[in-house]
Scaffold this active site. Sequence first.
Site, PDB file in Angstrom:
ATOM      1  N   ARG A   1      66.504 109.787   8.308  1.00 61.94           N
ATOM      2  CA  ARG A   1      66.583 108.337   8.543  1.00 61.94           C
ATOM      3  C   ARG A   1      67.188 107.987   9.902  1.00 61.94           C
ATOM      4  NH1 ARG A   1      69.436 106.852   3.005  1.00 61.94           N
ATOM      5  NH2 ARG A   1      69.780 109.109   3.046  1.00 61.94           N
TER       6      ARG A   1
ATOM      7  N   LYS B   1      71.804 114.819  13.003  1.00 61.97           N
ATOM      8  CA  LYS B   1      72.609 113.654  12.619  1.00 61.97           C
ATOM      9  C   LYS B   1      74.102 113.857  12.871  1.00 61.97           C
ATOM     10  CE  LYS B   1      73.284 112.573   8.134  1.00 61.97           C
ATOM     11  NZ  LYS B   1      72.943 111.949   6.824  1.00 61.97           N
TER      12      LYS B   1
ATOM     13  N   ASN C   1      73.724 107.528   7.450  1.00 62.74           N
ATOM     14  CA  ASN C   1      72.366 108.027   7.239  1.00 62.74           C
ATOM     15  C   ASN C   1      71.369 107.467   8.246  1.00 62.74           C
ATOM     16  OD1 ASN C   1      72.851 109.625   4.792  1.00 62.74           O
ATOM     17  ND2 ASN C   1      73.357 107.649   3.898  1.00 62.74           N
TER      18      ASN C   1
ATOM     19  N   TYR D   1      74.832 114.195  53.805  1.00 58.95           N
ATOM     20  CA  TYR D   1      73.673 114.992  53.389  1.00 58.95           C
ATOM     21  C   TYR D   1      72.664 115.041  54.524  1.00 58.95           C
ATOM     22  CZ  TYR D   1      69.804 116.391  50.279  1.00 58.95           C
ATOM     23  OH  TYR D   1      68.761 117.040  49.669  1.00 58.95           O
TER      24      TYR D   1
ATOM     25  N   ASN E   1      92.875 103.287  57.445  1.00 55.27           N
ATOM     26  CA  ASN E   1      92.036 102.171  57.007  1.00 55.27           C
ATOM     27  C   ASN E   1      90.597 102.418  57.429  1.00 55.27           C
ATOM     28  OD1 ASN E   1      92.235  99.244  55.866  1.00 55.27           O
ATOM     29  ND2 ASN E   1      90.829  99.122  57.595  1.00 55.27           N
TER      30      ASN E   1
ATOM     31  N   ALA F   1      83.689  99.346  66.302  1.00 56.27           N
ATOM     32  CA  ALA F   1      82.704  98.798  65.364  1.00 56.27           C
ATOM     33  C   ALA F   1      81.311  99.313  65.715  1.00 56.27           C
ATOM     34  CB  ALA F   1      82.725  97.268  65.408  1.00 56.27           C
TER      35      ALA F   1
ATOM     36  N   ARG G   1      82.723 108.301  41.556  1.00 57.98           N
ATOM     37  CA  ARG G   1      82.061 109.465  40.973  1.00 57.98           C
ATOM     38  C   ARG G   1      83.013 110.661  40.970  1.00 57.98           C
ATOM     39  NH1 ARG G   1      77.094 109.569  44.659  1.00 57.98           N
ATOM     40  NH2 ARG G   1      76.735 111.535  43.565  1.00 57.98           N
TER      41      ARG G   1
ATOM     42  N   GLY H   1      71.310 119.247   6.029  1.00 59.03           N
ATOM     43  CA  GLY H   1      70.260 118.243   5.785  1.00 59.03           C
ATOM     44  C   GLY H   1      69.563 117.812   7.058  1.00 59.03           C
TER      45      GLY H   1
HETATM   46  C1  UD1 Z   1      74.373 113.024  -2.135  1.00 58.25           C
HETATM   47  C2  UD1 Z   1      74.721 113.113  -3.611  1.00 58.25           C
HETATM   48  C3  UD1 Z   1      74.885 111.703  -4.181  1.00 58.25           C
HETATM   49  C4  UD1 Z   1      75.952 110.965  -3.389  1.00 58.25           C
HETATM   50  C5  UD1 Z   1      75.627 110.992  -1.893  1.00 58.25           C
HETATM   51  C6  UD1 Z   1      76.796 110.455  -1.116  1.00 58.25           C
HETATM   52  C7  UD1 Z   1      73.574 115.113  -4.432  1.00 58.25           C
HETATM   53  C8  UD1 Z   1      72.440 115.627  -5.202  1.00 58.25           C
HETATM   54  N1  UD1 Z   1      73.650 113.798  -4.302  1.00 58.25           N
HETATM   55  O1  UD1 Z   1      73.131 112.361  -2.056  1.00 58.25           O
HETATM   56  O2  UD1 Z   1      75.250 111.749  -5.535  1.00 58.25           O
HETATM   57  O3  UD1 Z   1      76.051 109.644  -3.845  1.00 58.25           O
HETATM   58  O4  UD1 Z   1      75.402 112.341  -1.440  1.00 58.25           O
HETATM   59  O5  UD1 Z   1      76.443 110.310   0.221  1.00 58.25           O
HETATM   60  O6  UD1 Z   1      74.391 115.877  -3.958  1.00 58.25           O
HETATM   61  N2  UD1 Z   1      72.819 118.918   2.524  1.00 58.25           N
HETATM   62  C9  UD1 Z   1      72.787 120.273   2.706  1.00 58.25           C
HETATM   63  N3  UD1 Z   1      71.748 120.985   2.188  1.00 58.25           N
HETATM   64  C10 UD1 Z   1      70.767 120.386   1.467  1.00 58.25           C
HETATM   65  C11 UD1 Z   1      70.819 119.008   1.256  1.00 58.25           C
HETATM   66  C12 UD1 Z   1      71.866 118.293   1.801  1.00 58.25           C
HETATM   67  O7  UD1 Z   1      73.660 120.830   3.362  1.00 58.25           O
HETATM   68  O8  UD1 Z   1      69.864 121.089   1.015  1.00 58.25           O
HETATM   69  C13 UD1 Z   1      73.920 118.158   3.101  1.00 58.25           C
HETATM   70  C14 UD1 Z   1      73.450 117.054   4.017  1.00 58.25           C
HETATM   71  O9  UD1 Z   1      73.365 117.515   5.348  1.00 58.25           O
HETATM   72  C15 UD1 Z   1      74.548 116.021   3.845  1.00 58.25           C
HETATM   73  C16 UD1 Z   1      75.030 116.226   2.427  1.00 58.25           C
HETATM   74  O10 UD1 Z   1      74.610 117.521   2.052  1.00 58.25           O
HETATM   75  O11 UD1 Z   1      75.630 116.273   4.730  1.00 58.25           O
HETATM   76  C17 UD1 Z   1      74.465 115.206   1.477  1.00 58.25           C
HETATM   77  O12 UD1 Z   1      73.064 115.288   1.529  1.00 58.25           O
HETATM   78  P1  UD1 Z   1      72.154 114.001   1.443  1.00 58.25           P
HETATM   79  O13 UD1 Z   1      70.749 114.411   1.531  1.00 58.25           O
HETATM   80  O14 UD1 Z   1      72.635 112.971   2.373  1.00 58.25           O
HETATM   81  O15 UD1 Z   1      72.462 113.601  -0.080  1.00 58.25           O
HETATM   82  P2  UD1 Z   1      72.214 112.237  -0.724  1.00 58.25           P
HETATM   83  O16 UD1 Z   1      70.826 112.153  -1.173  1.00 58.25           O
HETATM   84  O17 UD1 Z   1      72.744 111.169   0.140  1.00 58.25           O
HETATM   85 CA    CA Z   2      73.964 111.067   2.542  1.00 55.79          CA
END
Ligand code: UD1
Ligand code: CA
Length: 476
Positions: free
Chosen positions: A18, A25, A233, A392, A382, A428, A338, A14
């Site tokens: 946000r 993320k 998120n 440098y 000391n 000194a 450092r 994903g």
């Molecule tokens: C999803 C669930 C929702 C649940 C929520 C919990 C679905 C349709 N919905 O919604 O019911 O309450 O998680 O947080 O599954 N991802 C992919 N490929 C994609 C889309 C998403 O790998 O095409 C991954 C994202 O990176 C993430 C996870 O799936 O790690 C969830 O995706 P996200 O878009 O956050 O789903 P939500 O809309 O929050």
């Molecule tokens: Ca999510």
Amino acid sequence: MTDASLAVVILAAGEGTRMKSATAKVLHPIAGVPMIGHVLSAVAALHPAHTVAVVRHERDAVAGAIAELSDGVVIVDQDAVPGTGRAVELALAALDSFDGDVVVVSGDVPLLDAETLTDLIDEHRQRERAASVLSALVDDPSGYGRIVRDEAGEFRRIVEHKDAAEDELGISEINSGTYVFRASALKTSLTKVGTKNSQGEKYLTDVIELLVNDSLTVGANPVYEAWVVAGVNDRAQLSDAQARLNAMIVRGHQLNGVSIDDPATTWIDRGVSIEPDAHILPGTFLKGATSIACCATIGPDTTLRDCEIGENATVTRTDATLAVIEANATVGPFSYLRPGTVLGDGGKIGAFVETKNAQIGRGSKVPHLSYIGDTTVGDNSNIGAGTITANYDGVAKHPTVIGSHVRTGSHNVFVAPVTIADGAYTAAGTVVRRNVPAGSLGMTVVQQRNVEGWVENNRSGTASAEAATHAKKESE
Ligand code: UD1
Ligand code: CA
């Protein structure tokens, strides 16, 4: 050890829009580990036969981090079809002929622990389910998929927030996004899932209703505490997760015998080790692979990154990176250490001292207002207040070597490369440009000259001139 009939799919394709970040993320750190690292640790404890991570957004960075954090994770690229259902479908294709249970988790739930997952897998297997969903009861369900149950309380389907009817929006049991599926049933039903929904995505959540229609057993089990499955998120949720995990880490150290005066202002990374009877004062950040031995006192207001602190050492109001402080040594207040700083047993680095690549021997002291870089100091020497190692020359760095039992005067400059042999002194104000042999006094002091009456002649009428006149009268 390996559970041959268990596979894990981690969803990490994903966009995480946000977060409003150039960094993916799941790579944002929590307690010194990228978010997805916490998920990888939790699932590794299940000893699955296969672990697959689905990636797309920031693909190379995410895949690279996964390879660094964990061994043997298969990376699968998501195609242009969006949705969690498509992601899992592609993961299953990579699992080929695997025919056991598949755990599906998101890469953005850093607080999810192995025990919660194990409980869900046990329940799933005992009840011979086709799908088990980890749910949660929350005060504010907005944004989440809702767990829809019938009058008898049987789990029927999941509806996404954006697709939910008015009455469904009132449901407070939500889908956490963590599941266990029977691989064969999941594979079959995913082929039937379409993208006709408000987001035009292939939803993983749609398989529940399909499995129910096929008369297969499904179940949703609420977690005891909703924060366990809290997703990250946005940046606000990121800091919530950081605070929660930190509180758990701090408590773990306390129960292990470490005194931590103020958990609210003490931040400890996951990779830090602290021995019992160490004492951590408020405003302290312990990062990376820092280790602290028994009975050391750290803080207040101290940051240590990848440092090693010996027994009974004291480090006060200090910022240090890749430094080794041996037993009984003291550092601070207001010291800046450092990389490459090593302070020997019983040594001291004091107020307003900066060190870099400096090995300072047992019992040696750099007490005040100094810069010591690319330098070795022997034992029991000391270094005078206000000393600078001029390492440098504008082009290259050079070493300063100071022996044992050396006493250097205040306000010295050591123009490197230069060596001060054992038992030598410097006066000194000396600018040390040539080596000082053992037992010699090095000095470049210009003879002081006093110009008598200069103030009264050149600054007449000033308070200084009047004070001078007055003082002379007094002594007549
Ligand atoms: C999803 C669930 C929702 C649940 C929520 C919990 C679905 C349709 N919905 O919604 O019911 O309450 O998680 O947080 O599954 N991802 C992919 N490929 C994609 C889309 C998403 O790998 O095409 C991954 C994202 O990176 C993430 C996870 O799936 O790690 C969830 O995706 P996200 O878009 O956050 O789903 P939500 O809309 O929050
Ligand atoms: Ca999510």
